[in-house]
Design a protein around this motif. Structure first.
Motif, mmCIF file in Angstrom:
data_model
loop_
_atom_site.group_PDB
_atom_site.id
_atom_site.type_symbol
_atom_site.label_atom_id
_atom_site.label_comp_id
_atom_site.label_asym_id
_atom_site.label_seq_id
_atom_site.Cartn_x
_atom_site.Cartn_y
_atom_site.Cartn_z
ATOM 1 N N ARG A 94 0.827 -1.197 0.000
ATOM 2 C CA ARG A 94 0.000 0.000 0.000
ATOM 3 C C ARG A 94 0.869 1.257 0.000
ATOM 4 O O ARG A 94 0.595 2.216 -0.727
ATOM 5 C CB ARG A 94 -0.900 0.001 1.241
ATOM 6 C CG ARG A 94 -2.186 0.734 1.006
ATOM 7 C CD ARG A 94 -2.711 1.338 2.279
ATOM 8 N NE ARG A 94 -3.044 2.721 2.046
ATOM 9 C CZ ARG A 94 -2.428 3.737 2.634
ATOM 10 N NH1 ARG A 94 -1.419 3.531 3.471
ATOM 11 N NH2 ARG A 94 -2.795 4.976 2.363
ATOM 12 N N LEU A 98 1.067 4.176 -2.838
ATOM 13 C CA LEU A 98 0.922 5.578 -2.451
ATOM 14 C C LEU A 98 2.114 6.383 -2.956
ATOM 15 O O LEU A 98 1.952 7.478 -3.512
ATOM 16 C CB LEU A 98 0.825 5.670 -0.925
ATOM 17 C CG LEU A 98 0.514 7.050 -0.345
ATOM 18 C CD1 LEU A 98 -0.851 7.522 -0.789
ATOM 19 C CD2 LEU A 98 0.602 7.022 1.176
ATOM 20 N N GLY B 28 -5.152 0.472 4.514
ATOM 21 C CA GLY B 28 -5.245 1.933 4.467
ATOM 22 C C GLY B 28 -5.964 2.475 5.684
ATOM 23 O O GLY B 28 -6.572 1.706 6.439
ATOM 24 N N ARG B 71 -4.487 4.777 11.584
ATOM 25 C CA ARG B 71 -3.583 4.128 10.631
ATOM 26 C C ARG B 71 -2.576 3.287 11.401
ATOM 27 O O ARG B 71 -2.300 3.560 12.570
ATOM 28 C CB ARG B 71 -2.886 5.163 9.743
ATOM 29 C CG ARG B 71 -2.152 6.259 10.488
ATOM 30 C CD ARG B 71 -1.840 7.452 9.569
ATOM 31 N NE ARG B 71 -2.965 8.345 9.379
ATOM 32 C CZ ARG B 71 -3.457 8.737 8.190
ATOM 33 N NH1 ARG B 71 -2.909 8.303 7.084
ATOM 34 N NH2 ARG B 71 -4.490 9.550 8.117
#
Lengths: 115, 115
Positions: A94, A98, B28, B71
């Motif tokens: 991820r 990003l 995420g 997160r």
DNA sequence: CCTTCAGTTAAGTGACTACTTAAGTATTGG
DNA sequence: CCAATACTTAAGTAGTCACTTAACTGAAGG
């Protein structure tokens, strides 16, 4: 990779005495007294910790004469490691996506500035 | 690699609801309600699990308006993985040594038989 | 405004943990 | 044999855990 198995494994590892015991057993088999030696608690308490480790399937033991010899069982430890690795890989993937996205945005900005 | 940090980390991971939350966060950031969605318990209970994850340093969150965004924080997860990897490596090294020893013994036996 | 939304906080409960001490039971070395 | 050894089992206790319900706060949306 069953939830309850991981519950037990992580719970077993959440105690410093039990981690010390596991650490000792990675060096080779040991008796209950040997496992107890570095720990500041009664033998009885150590036996109870050992029971937690055995119920979690992290350790297996057999009694010969009056000595119980314990050894680690790698599978469950490996399963816990696998769970962590999988989450980390997912998370890193991820972050990479990003990063790529931000690089692309950055490139677009520079292009725009050039005009 | 402090004992108490690993205590907290493994303890935090020893609960299926918390592992589900961590799993979600590897994909995420998410709000508290999003984390709660797949869990069969009250929002209040989810907030308490979240507190455990934050105190363990596995998750970090910030509140913007009325939404708290969470997160994952990779470091502690990595430290737990490291601990497991180290034990496994130690244990595998021992198995290798044992294997080599047995092979040597086996070779010696065959030699003896040849005489 | 005022209601809905997103979360927060507090208090209570029943189950589980990590110990302890004390009183066992088999083995085994001398 | 018999005392020391190596656990084993039982019972008790203080503290922690994973929830619950209920009452509350503060930000939006209409």
């Amino acid at each position: 990779m069953q939830a309850e198995t991981l519950d037990r494994t992580f719970h077993a590892l959440a105690d410093p005495a039990r981690r010390t015991m596991v650490g000792r057993l990675t060096l080779g088999p040991a008796s209950v007294s040997e496992l107890a030696a570095p720990l500041a608690m009664s033998l009885s308490a150590v036996v109870q910790h050992l029971a937690v480790l055995e119920e979690a399937g992290l350790v297996r033991s057999e009694k010969i004469g009056r000595v119980r010899t314990c050894r680690i069982e790698g599978a469950r430890l490996r399963a816990a490691e696998d769970w962590l690795v999988r989450r980390r890989v997912e998370w890193e993937r991820r972050l990479d996506r990003l990063g790529a996205f931000l690089d692309a945005e950055d490139g677009r900005q520079k292009k725009r500035r050039k005009r």
